[in-house]
Design a protein around this motif. Sequence first.
Motif, PDB file in Angstrom:
ATOM      1  N   GLU A 338       0.819  -1.209   0.000  1.00 43.85           N
ATOM      2  CA  GLU A 338       0.000   0.000   0.000  1.00 43.85           C
ATOM      3  C   GLU A 338       0.857   1.265   0.000  1.00 43.85           C
ATOM      4  OE1 GLU A 338      -3.527   2.088   2.711  1.00 43.85           O
ATOM      5  OE2 GLU A 338      -2.883   0.022   3.109  1.00 43.85           O
ATOM      6  N   TRP A 339       2.023   1.211   0.656  1.00 45.19           N
ATOM      7  CA  TRP A 339       2.830   2.418   0.800  1.00 45.19           C
ATOM      8  C   TRP A 339       3.421   2.910  -0.520  1.00 45.19           C
ATOM      9  CZ3 TRP A 339       7.335   0.676  -1.027  1.00 45.19           C
ATOM     10  CH2 TRP A 339       7.785  -0.599  -0.689  1.00 45.19           C
ATOM     11  N   ILE A 340       3.409   2.091  -1.585  1.00 46.93           N
ATOM     12  CA  ILE A 340       3.968   2.525  -2.875  1.00 46.93           C
ATOM     13  C   ILE A 340       2.880   3.051  -3.806  1.00 46.93           C
ATOM     14  CG2 ILE A 340       3.756   0.305  -4.060  1.00 46.93           C
ATOM     15  CD1 ILE A 340       6.797   2.662  -4.257  1.00 46.93           C
ATOM     16  N   ARG A 341       1.642   3.047  -3.401  1.00 45.99           N
ATOM     17  CA  ARG A 341       0.557   3.402  -4.313  1.00 45.99           C
ATOM     18  C   ARG A 341       0.513   4.888  -4.658  1.00 45.99           C
ATOM     19  NH1 ARG A 341      -4.127  -0.715  -1.963  1.00 45.99           N
ATOM     20  NH2 ARG A 341      -2.917  -2.600  -2.423  1.00 45.99           N
ATOM     21  N   TYR A 342       1.229   5.711  -3.917  1.00 46.53           N
ATOM     22  CA  TYR A 342       1.321   7.136  -4.286  1.00 46.53           C
ATOM     23  C   TYR A 342       2.058   7.296  -5.610  1.00 46.53           C
ATOM     24  CZ  TYR A 342       6.289   7.064  -3.198  1.00 46.53           C
ATOM     25  OH  TYR A 342       7.630   6.783  -3.213  1.00 46.53           O
ATOM     26  N   PHE A 343       2.884   6.300  -5.958  1.00 45.74           N
ATOM     27  CA  PHE A 343       3.713   6.409  -7.162  1.00 45.74           C
ATOM     28  C   PHE A 343       2.880   5.949  -8.356  1.00 45.74           C
ATOM     29  CE2 PHE A 343       6.952   5.756 -10.253  1.00 45.74           C
ATOM     30  CZ  PHE A 343       8.014   6.557  -9.895  1.00 45.74           C
ATOM     31  N   ASP A 344       2.102   6.878  -8.897  1.00 45.73           N
ATOM     32  CA  ASP A 344       1.238   6.579 -10.030  1.00 45.73           C
ATOM     33  C   ASP A 344       1.779   7.254 -11.284  1.00 45.73           C
ATOM     34  OD1 ASP A 344       0.716   9.235  -9.493  1.00 45.73           O
ATOM     35  OD2 ASP A 344      -1.374   8.918  -8.909  1.00 45.73           O
ATOM     36  N   ARG A 345       0.990   7.237 -12.344  1.00 47.16           N
ATOM     37  CA  ARG A 345       1.435   7.837 -13.599  1.00 47.16           C
ATOM     38  C   ARG A 345       1.741   9.325 -13.436  1.00 47.16           C
ATOM     39  NH1 ARG A 345       3.961   6.642 -18.032  1.00 47.16           N
ATOM     40  NH2 ARG A 345       2.731   4.719 -18.196  1.00 47.16           N
ATOM     41  N   ALA A 346       0.939  10.037 -12.646  1.00 50.03           N
ATOM     42  CA  ALA A 346       1.171  11.470 -12.442  1.00 50.03           C
ATOM     43  C   ALA A 346       2.496  11.703 -11.724  1.00 50.03           C
ATOM     44  CB  ALA A 346       0.024  12.077 -11.639  1.00 50.03           C
ATOM     45  N   TYR A 347       2.793  10.882 -10.731  1.00 44.89           N
ATOM     46  CA  TYR A 347       4.056  11.042  -9.998  1.00 44.89           C
ATOM     47  C   TYR A 347       5.240  10.761 -10.923  1.00 44.89           C
ATOM     48  CZ  TYR A 347       7.089  10.979  -5.859  1.00 44.89           C
ATOM     49  OH  TYR A 347       8.054  11.275  -4.932  1.00 44.89           O
TER      50      TYR A 347
END
Length: 456
Positions: A338-347
């Motif tokens: 869950e902690w890596i889910r901030y890293f999306d296409r926008a990031y």
Amino acid sequence: MARRPTESNQPLRALIDEAGFSHKGLARRVNDLAEARGLTGLRYDHSSVIRWLSGQQPRDPVPSLLGEIFGMRLGRAIGAGDLGMRASSVPTDLGQEFAHGWQEGITIVTALWKADVERRRFLLDSTFAIGAGATSTVRWLTLPAEGRPAARGRHRVDAADVAEIREVTRTFGRLDNRFGGGRVRPALTRYLDTEVAPLLKDGSYGEETGRQLLSAVAELTKLGGWMAYDLEQHGLAQRYLIQALRLTRAAGDHALGGEVLAGMSHQALYVGQPRHALDLARAAQLSAMRSGVATLLAESHVMEAQAHAALSDGKAAATSLRAAEAAFERADPESEPEWIRYFDRAYLSAKFAHCFRELGDSPNTVRSALGSLDMDSGYVRGRMFNLALLASGYAQQGELEEACRVGAKALDLAASLQSARSRAYIADLRRRLTPYADEPMVAALTERSRELAKAV
């Protein structure tokens, strides 16, 4: 002839005489050692030594620094008592050491939290130390497998305790992204010191619960370091990240360890150490490959690309960007932590934009920065960064109207944040607009940005 003042600290006088130091020479050595330890704000001279000889107790961490200085000169251990002084309550390198054993690591990290809550001056004054990061990375990569992380304390630790720490981490993370590190970091450090430290120091848990506990605490400790980084308290932030990395090693959590290393690379770039950032990014890649988390591998490749871009190596940056894109395409977010889910296409797009900006490629900077704005609304600070990034891309192209329009939006968000990094992004945009300072729209944005800086 003037009478020499009475010296009440005879042990210190005896050591100075034995070592052959002048007052000025001893003061200089204290300043130099403090700088080597990543401590700022310590400036002593010969009059400082005279005051110590008269019986004045110097503030921490001077007694421990003096002990090191005399110990190296005289070839024997010198303690505070030998100096005629009270011992420093904490070592000056607290948190910079990546402990060889996990139990020692718990002692270090809990002492770091305590000293942070107490706002120890040497922590607040400390600066980024490349050596500490390099040593920690080597130990992360080379230490043999840990023993069982189990303990037999007085208080039973169970899955509910671990779940609470993870939920607190998510809550603090949301607040950090919404308001900036300055709003919530004091509450986070108090929670670590008062609620988490007793679980580590006096908890009872078996191996599986121990691994889960240490992994959860590592994630929260990483967040504490990230908040300090956001406030540009770089020495303190680095110590938190090193201890988070140590906790992941004890937990056997190679994925989270890679994420910490990527965060350390991020900080190294920010403080102007791209070669160190490159080493950290490559270490993160090794952890990502070992864990099989594709998004983490994409992150580590794009951090390597940023380091290459900062070193003006466009060819190497392009290679790393292609590797990041390929890894990201292979990712399955639903199966990843869950902690890596901030890293999306926008990031990922924001990271690409940073690289292109460093390489002077303004069309691709703008294109990628526009893509970075397709992001979750909860990331207020991140949106502010990305707007400033887009505005700087427009400025590179000479599109002043768009640069000022987007820059004004970035300023609107920055005003709501307690984040030194947001102010740094605004200052960077102001610098990039300097060639157009006589343009009315640029002058108005510049003046507004200065007013924001004064309000901090």
